[in-house]
Design an enzyme around this catalytic site. Structure first.
Site, mmCIF file in Angstrom:
data_model
loop_
_atom_site.group_PDB
_atom_site.id
_atom_site.type_symbol
_atom_site.label_atom_id
_atom_site.label_comp_id
_atom_site.label_asym_id
_atom_site.label_seq_id
_atom_site.Cartn_x
_atom_site.Cartn_y
_atom_site.Cartn_z
ATOM 1 N N MET A 27 28.054 17.517 5.160
ATOM 2 C CA MET A 27 29.325 16.797 5.051
ATOM 3 C C MET A 27 29.729 16.170 6.384
ATOM 4 O O MET A 27 30.880 15.778 6.597
ATOM 5 C CB MET A 27 30.417 17.729 4.510
ATOM 6 C CG MET A 27 30.147 18.138 3.065
ATOM 7 S SD MET A 27 31.348 19.294 2.348
ATOM 8 C CE MET A 27 32.655 18.189 1.875
ATOM 9 N N LYS A 28 28.738 16.078 7.261
ATOM 10 C CA LYS A 28 28.970 15.386 8.534
ATOM 11 C C LYS A 28 28.664 13.908 8.354
ATOM 12 O O LYS A 28 28.036 13.485 7.368
ATOM 13 C CB LYS A 28 28.082 15.992 9.630
ATOM 14 C CG LYS A 28 28.393 17.445 9.924
ATOM 15 C CD LYS A 28 27.336 18.079 10.813
ATOM 16 C CE LYS A 28 27.592 19.575 10.939
ATOM 17 N NZ LYS A 28 26.466 20.256 11.647
ATOM 18 N N HIS B 195 33.504 20.056 6.875
ATOM 19 C CA HIS B 195 33.078 20.022 8.279
ATOM 20 C C HIS B 195 32.054 18.918 8.422
ATOM 21 O O HIS B 195 30.989 19.006 7.798
ATOM 22 C CB HIS B 195 32.479 21.382 8.648
ATOM 23 C CG HIS B 195 31.877 21.444 10.005
ATOM 24 N ND1 HIS B 195 32.618 21.618 11.152
ATOM 25 C CD2 HIS B 195 30.591 21.339 10.398
ATOM 26 C CE1 HIS B 195 31.816 21.625 12.193
ATOM 27 N NE2 HIS B 195 30.584 21.470 11.773
ATOM 28 N N ASN C 162 35.693 17.407 15.736
ATOM 29 C CA ASN C 162 34.952 18.561 16.246
ATOM 30 C C ASN C 162 34.539 18.270 17.689
ATOM 31 O O ASN C 162 33.960 17.217 17.987
ATOM 32 C CB ASN C 162 33.704 18.788 15.378
ATOM 33 C CG ASN C 162 32.978 20.064 15.735
ATOM 34 O OD1 ASN C 162 33.593 21.122 15.838
ATOM 35 N ND2 ASN C 162 31.680 19.965 15.963
ATOM 36 N N GLU C 163 34.890 19.190 18.598
ATOM 37 C CA GLU C 163 34.372 19.176 19.973
ATOM 38 C C GLU C 163 34.683 17.885 20.739
ATOM 39 O O GLU C 163 33.789 17.212 21.261
ATOM 40 C CB GLU C 163 32.856 19.432 19.943
ATOM 41 C CG GLU C 163 32.491 20.730 19.259
ATOM 42 C CD GLU C 163 30.973 20.958 19.130
ATOM 43 O OE1 GLU C 163 30.217 20.245 19.789
ATOM 44 O OE2 GLU C 163 30.567 21.836 18.360
ATOM 45 N N GLU D 269 32.895 29.454 12.957
ATOM 46 C CA GLU D 269 31.425 29.416 13.026
ATOM 47 C C GLU D 269 30.895 30.710 13.649
ATOM 48 O O GLU D 269 30.027 30.713 14.499
ATOM 49 C CB GLU D 269 30.958 28.200 13.829
ATOM 50 C CG GLU D 269 31.493 26.880 13.304
ATOM 51 C CD GLU D 269 31.003 25.681 14.079
ATOM 52 O OE1 GLU D 269 30.048 25.822 14.871
ATOM 53 O OE2 GLU D 269 31.556 24.569 13.906
HETATM 54 O O1 G3I Z 1 17.787 17.950 6.444
HETATM 55 C C1 G3I Z 1 17.123 17.121 7.394
HETATM 56 C C2 G3I Z 1 15.706 16.848 6.953
HETATM 57 O O2 G3I Z 1 15.733 16.080 5.744
HETATM 58 C C3 G3I Z 1 14.997 16.075 8.045
HETATM 59 O O3 G3I Z 1 13.645 15.889 7.671
HETATM 60 C C4 G3I Z 1 15.065 16.880 9.331
HETATM 61 C C5 G3I Z 1 14.381 16.157 10.466
HETATM 62 O O4 G3I Z 1 15.309 15.457 11.242
HETATM 63 O O5 G3I Z 1 16.446 17.054 9.701
HETATM 64 C C6 G3I Z 1 17.128 17.829 8.735
HETATM 65 O O6 G3I Z 1 18.448 17.902 9.131
HETATM 66 C C7 G3I Z 1 18.706 18.880 10.143
HETATM 67 C C8 G3I Z 1 19.904 19.696 9.635
HETATM 68 O O7 G3I Z 1 20.367 20.590 10.635
HETATM 69 C C9 G3I Z 1 19.564 20.486 8.384
HETATM 70 O O8 G3I Z 1 18.533 21.375 8.671
HETATM 71 C C10 G3I Z 1 19.095 18.136 11.408
HETATM 72 O O9 G3I Z 1 17.938 17.513 11.936
HETATM 73 C C11 G3I Z 1 19.650 19.125 12.414
HETATM 74 O O10 G3I Z 1 20.147 18.416 13.551
HETATM 75 C C12 G3I Z 1 20.811 19.880 11.797
HETATM 76 O O11 G3I Z 1 21.270 20.828 12.745
HETATM 77 C C13 G3I Z 1 22.611 21.282 12.504
HETATM 78 C C14 G3I Z 1 23.462 20.865 13.707
HETATM 79 O O12 G3I Z 1 24.784 21.415 13.605
HETATM 80 C C15 G3I Z 1 23.597 19.359 13.799
HETATM 81 O O13 G3I Z 1 24.245 18.870 12.638
HETATM 82 C C16 G3I Z 1 22.562 22.789 12.400
HETATM 83 O O14 G3I Z 1 21.914 23.163 11.193
HETATM 84 C C17 G3I Z 1 23.978 23.363 12.414
HETATM 85 O O15 G3I Z 1 23.942 24.799 12.477
HETATM 86 C C18 G3I Z 1 24.751 22.853 13.613
HETATM 87 O O16 G3I Z 1 26.068 23.336 13.511
HETATM 88 C C19 G3I Z 1 26.949 22.962 14.592
HETATM 89 C C20 G3I Z 1 28.306 22.711 13.991
HETATM 90 O O17 G3I Z 1 28.206 21.673 13.038
HETATM 91 C C21 G3I Z 1 29.305 22.382 15.086
HETATM 92 N N1 G3I Z 1 29.363 23.469 16.071
HETATM 93 C C22 G3I Z 1 28.063 23.747 16.686
HETATM 94 C C23 G3I Z 1 27.050 24.099 15.611
HETATM 95 C C24 G3I Z 1 25.712 24.422 16.225
HETATM 96 O O18 G3I Z 1 25.183 23.258 16.831
#
Ligand code: G3I
Length: 353
Positions: free
Chosen positions: A74-75, A108, A156-157, A264
């Site tokens: 939902m980002k 979020h 956020n942040e 979180e």
């Molecule tokens: O789902 C795609 C996939 O289709 C694609 O092939 C792959 C390659 O790029 O990416 C996948 O998406 C990833 C996603 O997580 C789901 O796994 C993104 O690359 C990756 O950047 C993303 O990371 C998330 C990150 O926020 C950035 O959005 C983390 O899971 C998540 O735990 C993290 O959470 C953040 C909070 O939103 C804000 N506070 C900090 C926290 C930790 O960074």
């Protein structure tokens, strides 16, 4: 007569034999009570849409939690691949699933500098046209989920670590320093009832960031800019930051009449990389840490306790492992989707033990 006695003897032997040869089932491990049934506030979990295809994940999440945050879908970057172009499927799947479990949904995050799609980062129009596009995005997303999502991390942040200065994000560059107030208003205009949060990390140990967040809240309140709560991400370790500093920041939010969301929560037990497995001692320390944090949250007035959300379900899927490069076991469930002592710590705090 003899035949009847013989049959009874044989039947007796067979039934005895069946009893004696049947494998003795190990005693079923009694599952601890679901947190959602004991808590007086929403207890949430962050999930990615891909976990919805895993029965162990959905069974444990639905049994345990009363709130869902989309860990990713939902980002802005995953939701909008172009101006006016939206990819709703994964977010809709999470929303539908959560509603079917009777879970509330926390949105979020509307604006986050770490999740900006290329069309925003490289926006070629004027600053005014940029702001119109952001307003359109916020309005479209908030209106779509107004019957599902009870609360949004609007921004956020937004503040830098250490200096507490406003980050030079594309939003600040294109919309100016006061963009936060305007986007909170856009979200309010899109849904008069949704709760609006500012979300960040570090406010419990970074004095300048803490000061910037509280100054923003005070400024919003002086100008009638809508804000309902502050999300403290609470990515903590089993020892840091001190509980007193977490309590102080929560109190600073409460005295301003706002809700507190530990948005979180995860508890690193291997911050120095000294462990290759989760030892019983460190697991016990994690349990105590979770219990102390939840107990401190429980001490807040009811109307200020928005909720506690775990940032993930099972240890091996935590973002922390890739981020820090150490083995980590920061959540309430282990790799086998079994409750850990940390879960018991959470439960004991809810029960006042
Ligand atoms: O789902 C795609 C996939 O289709 C694609 O092939 C792959 C390659 O790029 O990416 C996948 O998406 C990833 C996603 O997580 C789901 O796994 C993104 O690359 C990756 O950047 C993303 O990371 C998330 C990150 O926020 C950035 O959005 C983390 O899971 C998540 O735990 C993290 O959470 C953040 C909070 O939103 C804000 N506070 C900090 C926290 C930790 O960074």
């Amino acid at each position: 007569m003899i035949r009847l006695v013989w049959c009874l003897v044989v039947l007796g032997m067979l039934s005895f034999g069946c009893k004696s040869s049947a494998p003795t089932e190990p005693p079923a491990v009694e599952q601890p009570a679901p947190l959602r049934e004991v808590a007086s506030f929403p207890v949430g979990v962050a999930l990615q849409a891909r976990r919805l295809s895993s029965a162990p994940h959905t069974r444990a999440a639905a049994r345990t939690f009363s709130s869902l945050t989309a860990e990713y879908e939902m980002k802005m970057r995953p939701l909008s691949s172009g101006q006016g172009v939206y990819n709703w499927e994964a977010a809709d799947d999470l929303v539908s699933w959560a509603r079917a479990q009777g879970m509330q949904i926390h949105g979020h995050a509307l604006l986050w500098h770490e999740s900006v799609p290329a069309w925003v980062e490289n926006f070629g129009g004027s600053d005014h046209e940029f702001e119109e596009a952001i307003k359109e995005y916020i309005t479209t997303v908030v209106e779509r989920y107004k019957d599902d999502v009870v609360s949004w991390d609007v921004v956020n942040e937004a503040f830098d670590n250490n200096s507490g200065a406003l980050r030079n994000s594309v939003f600040q560059k294109r919309m100016g320093d006061d963009y936060l107030a305007r986007v909170f208003q856009y979200a309010r205009d899109a849904d008069p009832d949704v709760l609006l949060f500012y979300n960040d990390y570090g406010a419990t140990y970074d004095a300048n960031k803490r000061r910037s967040i509280l100054r923003m809240v005070d400024d919003f309140q002086s100008r009638g800019i809508p804000i309902d709560g502050v999300g403290l991400q609470a990515h903590v370790t089993y020892t840091f930051p001190p509980l007193t500093s977490i309590q102080a920041m929560m109190d600073s939010i409460v005295v301003r009449g706002l809700k507190v969301h530990l948005s979180e929560l995860d508890v690193r037990v291997n911050p120095n990389g000294d462990l290759t497995t989760l030892t019983p001692a460190r697991s016990q320390a994690q349990k105590e840490r979770v219990r102390n944090i939840v107990t401190a949250f429980m001490a807040l007035p009811q109307e200020h306790r928005f909720g506690i959300t775990m940032w993930g379900l099972i240890d091996p899927e935590s973002w922390l492992i890739e981020f820090w490069g150490n083995p980590e076991w920061p959540l309430l469930f282990d790799a086998n989707v079994q409750e850990k002592p940390a879960y018991d710590g959470f439960l004991e705090a809810l029960q006042g033990r």
